[in-house]
Design an enzyme around this catalytic site. Structure first.
Site, PDB file in Angstrom:
ATOM      1  NE  ARG A  54      -3.538   6.262  12.385  1.00 58.47           N
ATOM      2  CZ  ARG A  54      -3.743   5.728  10.745  1.00 58.47           C
ATOM      3  NH1 ARG A  54      -3.164   5.915  10.324  1.00 58.47           N
ATOM      4  NH2 ARG A  54      -5.087   5.094  11.155  1.00 58.47           N
ATOM      5  CE1 TYR A  73      -6.382  -1.031   5.688  1.00 54.77           C
ATOM      6  CE2 TYR A  73      -3.992  -2.985   5.402  1.00 54.77           C
ATOM      7  CZ  TYR A  73      -4.941  -1.528   5.711  1.00 54.77           C
ATOM      8  OH  TYR A  73      -4.493  -0.425   6.471  1.00 54.77           O
ATOM      9  CD  GLU A 102      -5.536   5.584  14.326  1.00 50.31           C
ATOM     10  OE1 GLU A 102      -5.448   6.583  14.063  1.00 50.31           O
ATOM     11  OE2 GLU A 102      -5.436   4.515  14.165  1.00 50.31           O
ATOM     12  NE  ARG A 135      -3.330  -0.168   3.182  1.00 51.98           N
ATOM     13  CZ  ARG A 135      -4.465   0.928   3.051  1.00 51.98           C
ATOM     14  NH1 ARG A 135      -5.011  -0.219   2.286  1.00 51.98           N
ATOM     15  NH2 ARG A 135      -4.568   1.940   3.241  1.00 51.98           N
ATOM     16  NE  ARG A 195       5.228   8.719  -4.377  1.00 50.36           N
ATOM     17  CZ  ARG A 195       4.407   9.190  -2.902  1.00 50.36           C
ATOM     18  NH1 ARG A 195       4.934  10.271  -2.589  1.00 50.36           N
ATOM     19  NH2 ARG A 195       3.205   9.124  -3.270  1.00 50.36           N
ATOM     20  CG  ASP A 209      -7.466   2.238   0.748  1.00 49.80           C
ATOM     21  OD1 ASP A 209      -7.450   2.659   1.790  1.00 49.80           O
ATOM     22  OD2 ASP A 209      -6.782   2.150  -0.261  1.00 49.80           O
ATOM     23  NE  ARG A 217      -4.399  -5.615  15.860  1.00 49.79           N
ATOM     24  CZ  ARG A 217      -3.822  -6.502  17.714  1.00 49.79           C
ATOM     25  NH1 ARG A 217      -4.123  -7.447  17.992  1.00 49.79           N
ATOM     26  NH2 ARG A 217      -2.649  -5.839  17.700  1.00 49.79           N
TER      27      ARG A 217
HETATM   28  N1  UDP Z   1       3.088   1.029   8.253  1.00 48.90           N
HETATM   29  C1  UDP Z   1       4.595   0.975   9.125  1.00 48.90           C
HETATM   30  N2  UDP Z   1       4.787   2.645   9.487  1.00 48.90           N
HETATM   31  C2  UDP Z   1       4.016   2.846   8.947  1.00 48.90           C
HETATM   32  C3  UDP Z   1       3.210   3.334   8.138  1.00 48.90           C
HETATM   33  C4  UDP Z   1       2.467   2.307   8.172  1.00 48.90           C
HETATM   34  O1  UDP Z   1       4.414  -0.016   9.568  1.00 48.90           O
HETATM   35  O2  UDP Z   1       4.912   4.982   9.929  1.00 48.90           O
HETATM   36  C5  UDP Z   1       2.506   0.152   7.613  1.00 48.90           C
HETATM   37  C6  UDP Z   1       1.670  -1.042   9.003  1.00 48.90           C
HETATM   38  O3  UDP Z   1       1.815  -2.241   8.870  1.00 48.90           O
HETATM   39  C7  UDP Z   1       0.232  -0.645   8.279  1.00 48.90           C
HETATM   40  C8  UDP Z   1       0.570  -0.440   6.855  1.00 48.90           C
HETATM   41  O4  UDP Z   1       2.332  -0.072   6.836  1.00 48.90           O
HETATM   42  O5  UDP Z   1      -0.693  -0.951   8.769  1.00 48.90           O
HETATM   43  C9  UDP Z   1       0.056   0.170   5.757  1.00 48.90           C
HETATM   44  O6  UDP Z   1       0.186   1.702   6.304  1.00 48.90           O
HETATM   45  P1  UDP Z   1      -1.118   2.507   5.867  1.00 48.90           P
HETATM   46  O7  UDP Z   1      -1.119   4.063   6.332  1.00 48.90           O
HETATM   47  O8  UDP Z   1      -1.805   2.475   4.776  1.00 48.90           O
HETATM   48  O9  UDP Z   1      -2.601   2.224   7.336  1.00 48.90           O
HETATM   49  P2  UDP Z   1      -4.152   2.873   7.470  1.00 48.90           P
HETATM   50  O10 UDP Z   1      -3.691   3.851   7.386  1.00 48.90           O
HETATM   51  O11 UDP Z   1      -5.000   2.102   6.255  1.00 48.90           O
HETATM   52  O12 UDP Z   1      -4.046   2.367   9.317  1.00 48.90           O
END
Ligand code: UDP
Length: 380
Positions: free
Chosen positions: A277, A346, A298, A171, A175, A348, A247
């Site tokens: 976060r 999962y 969170e 996902r 870059r 979006d 989860r």
């Molecule tokens: N992830 C991570 N560190 C970060 C952000 C994301 O390890 O700082 C990993 C984590 O396993 C997460 C996945 O990448 O579940 C997908 O991230 P995304 O931001 O798409 O998660 P969402 O916003 O859907 O919770």
């Protein structure tokens, strides 16, 4: 025809809207006291800040049809998701980009140099990554993986990244330039007054009856020509084969003056910090001004029976269980399963919307042809 739709998130609300447009009679059953599922938002009474009750939802898509559909329902304000992360007491830019790489390795490399540098660190013996960890090691190497992904992912999913599918990491882009837009999609934005008005509009038709705080009783299916179920698929079968794992999230809310963290989303990569976060919701509406601020810490944990399911876990064990439920579902008469919970994926928002629009077309087509409505509208 007379339809029951269980759940008023994007799947249920879009189906209700599209089927009612063609003269069908719809009853939407919503267990919670509000519509919109996990996209529900409200304005906080004290501060007037728009809050996404179930965590941040940023709209992004490459699908023009979906973008046009949504922008007919609400004004979408320009918004670019720029996420920061704190790792070992330093703040970095996400997704991993040239700024992150240069800062982390204390260098000032060009895109080309950085690409070669990371290639050297990446594991070239992994050809087809089977897990989240292998995917990370193949593309960014051990140092960046440990700093930004390992701890966060353990907190988020409660298992080692060795056990998680590579698709979860896919996902996120990596870059070799300074583009810090979290998403690669062509369209991105935020609804001007939050998500709830979108759902009110979708459900606003005299042929639609919305019953909130109302759990559908399976026995009432006989009163309808067909039932569309967007809740957890294993719930429909009273978990006869076992419970599919999710989860869930807990949020701790705090109110502060001014600007708390200077951005909408700050991730916390270290495992010793318990939250994954912090979202500061006024920054999701940068066109508004608020002197106060609300922040939400969170936390992720296993979903209990009275908790709200967020993320389907989909490890090998759950996949096997899901297959059993898919078989059971296919044997049901007059029930279809759709959406994130109905298909245990999962998803979006844009994919959910696109699938719901497609499901509506299939249903209308089947009605015209006097054929049976399928149990699912997607392939697994
Ligand atoms: N992830 C991570 N560190 C970060 C952000 C994301 O390890 O700082 C990993 C984590 O396993 C997460 C996945 O990448 O579940 C997908 O991230 P995304 O931001 O798409 O998660 P969402 O916003 O859907 O919770």
């Amino acid at each position: 025809m007379k339809f029951a739709i269980i759940g008023s998130g994007f799947s249920g609300a879009i189906l209700a809207q599209e089927l009612s447009k063609h003269g069908h009679d719809i009853t939407v059953y919503e267990e919670r006291e509000h519509v919109g599922g996990n996209c529900y938002s409200y304005r906080d009474k004290d501060t007037n800040i728009i809050v996404h009750k179930y965590g941040p939802h940023i709209f992004h898509t490459d699908n023009q049809e979906v973008w046009e559909y949504v922008t007919k329902l609400t004004e979408m304000m320009p918004y670019v998701n720029r996420v920061k992360t704190t790792s070992d007491n330093q703040v970095y830019s996400l997704p991993i980009n040239l700024h992150t790489i240069n800062q982390f390795f204390n260098k000032s490399m060009s895109p080309k140099d950085a690409e070669l540098f990371i290639k050297d660190k990446a594991r070239d013996d992994i050809h087809e990554p089977k897990s989240f960890e292998e995917q990370a090691l193949k593309f960014i190497g051990e140092d960046l993986y440990k700093a930004f992904f390992e701890g966060y992912t353990k907190k988020q999913w409660g298992v080692s990244p060795k056990e998680l599918p590579a698709s979860i990491l896919k996902r996120l882009p990596v870059r070799f330039n300074y583009d810090d837009n979290y998403f690669n999609h062509k369209y991105q934005g935020m609804p001007i007054n939050g998500y709830t008005p979108i759902f009110n509009k979708l459900l606003d038709n005299e042929l639609i009856t919305v019953k909130t705080s109302n759990k559908f009783d399976k026995k009432d299916s006989v009163n309808f020509d067909h039932v569309f179920f967007t809740g957890p698929i294993d719930d429909w079968f009273s978990h006869s084969e076992g419970k599919l794992g999710y989860r869930t999230l807990d949020f701790i809310e705090e109110k502060h003056e001014g600007d708390y963290q200077g951005c909408a989303v700050m991730n916390y990569a270290d495992q010793n910090i318990k939250h994954t976060r912090i979202s500061e919701h006024k920054h999701f509406s940068p066109w508004e001004e608020h002197s106060e601020t609300l922040i939400f810490k969170e936390f992720s944990r296993p979903c209990g029976s009275s908790d709200i399911p967020y993320y389907p876990i989909r490890l090998v064990k759950e996949q096997k269980l899901l297959e059993k439920y898919i078989e059971l579902a296919k044997k049901e008469d007059n029930v279809s399963f759709l959406g994130r919970l109905g298909t245990y994926r999962y998803l979006d928002m844009d994919v959910t919307i696109s699938e719901a629009l497609n499901a509506s077309k299939v249903v209308l087509d089947k009605i015209t042809k006097k054929e049976a409505i399928p149990s699912f509208f997607v392939e697994f």
